[in-house]
Design an enzyme around this catalytic site. Sequence first.
Site, PDB file in Angstrom:
ATOM      1  N   TYR A 177       0.834  -1.199   0.000  1.00  0.00           N
ATOM      2  CA  TYR A 177       0.000   0.000   0.000  1.00  0.00           C
ATOM      3  C   TYR A 177       0.874   1.257   0.000  1.00  0.00           C
ATOM      4  CZ  TYR A 177      -3.596  -3.458   0.741  1.00  0.00           C
ATOM      5  OH  TYR A 177      -4.408  -4.552   0.588  1.00  0.00           O
ATOM      6  N   GLY A 214      -4.599 -14.013  12.816  1.00  0.00           N
ATOM      7  CA  GLY A 214      -5.552 -13.487  11.851  1.00  0.00           C
ATOM      8  C   GLY A 214      -6.788 -14.343  11.692  1.00  0.00           C
ATOM      9  N   ARG A 215      -6.814 -15.175  10.658  1.00  0.00           N
ATOM     10  CA  ARG A 215      -8.022 -15.910  10.304  1.00  0.00           C
ATOM     11  C   ARG A 215      -8.598 -16.767  11.430  1.00  0.00           C
ATOM     12  NH1 ARG A 215      -6.752 -17.704   4.023  1.00  0.00           N
ATOM     13  NH2 ARG A 215      -7.213 -15.656   3.103  1.00  0.00           N
TER      14      ARG A 215
END
Length: 347
Positions: A179, A316-317
């Site tokens: 990004y 995370g997941r």
Amino acid sequence: MTDILFQPYTLNPTLTLKNRILMAPLTRCMADADLVPTQAMTEYYGRRAEAGLIISEATIIRADGQGYPNTPGLFTPEQIAGWRKVTDTVHANGGKMFAQLWHTGRVAHPHFYHGEHVLAPSAEAVEGSVPRMRELTYQVPKPVTKQEIEQLVADYAQAAANAIDAGFDGVEIHGANGYLIDQFLHHDSNKRTDQYGGSPENMARFALEVVDAVIDRIGNDRTALRVSPGAYFNMAADDRDRDVFDYLLPALEQRDLAFLHVGIFDDAMEFGYLGGRASSYIRSVYHNTLVGVGSYTAETGSEAITANKFDLLAIGRPFIANPDYVAKVKSKAPLVAYSDEMLTSLV
């Protein structure tokens, strides 16, 4: 084996975490049409407050930073008020929360903000299309001017102040994963020949200006940063990138951040110019608090912390699949396996 995860961890005199498990930032695309956090988001984060620290999903600092549908913002009064409901709930449930501040740079799309340009360091486009909206293809960005860079730095600082107004305990600047800030740090995306390109010092300048502006606004004790020394997501590798991070990481260490967070999806990945894993490289150069992430389990993360590979573990997941992840790990209860179908709702 996982006892080390449940020890309190002092980030600095201002912030102590009740355990070493962080909820990693997880883009869910569930804000409303005005990019305001919803009641479902409030409940979603509130259920995960057992984490030592929640890092919010990536949250855009201004309208032209948007590259995915329904990602929340922190630049309007309504968005700030919406996040206040989230942080109040997390705090009421005994948790702490940082906002992840985000501008997507060259992977933004004018569709979202009815603009003319996509901004990036250089006119180097990404191939492909916007996730979840495949009909939108990426555009060649307009290189940001010095004046536009100054405004971006100011907008990061304002978003940090907005985050504190919204009740967050601090912010993590998103300087990773291809990004905007990361685009300045890699030769594949930064072809500039002015004071923001060419040399390691110049390529690191924008990242350090953002960090310094945020520190000036809210304090270094509430400022963290995520970085990706290994180019792997919307970015081609270049051996010269290491020189940039060899310069950047010691400069960051001098700023005594709350923590530095490895930006990697799978920390088993190795990068030739880094001599191995991104986390191992960062640890060799940066000696303050480091957050590891990337396909670790509680067991493998505990082993890494014990071996001093990093200090805190971001998950995370598994946190998507298990709102009670911390309790399950502590009691050694079985975890629900993550599946992509879980992305369609907030539970």
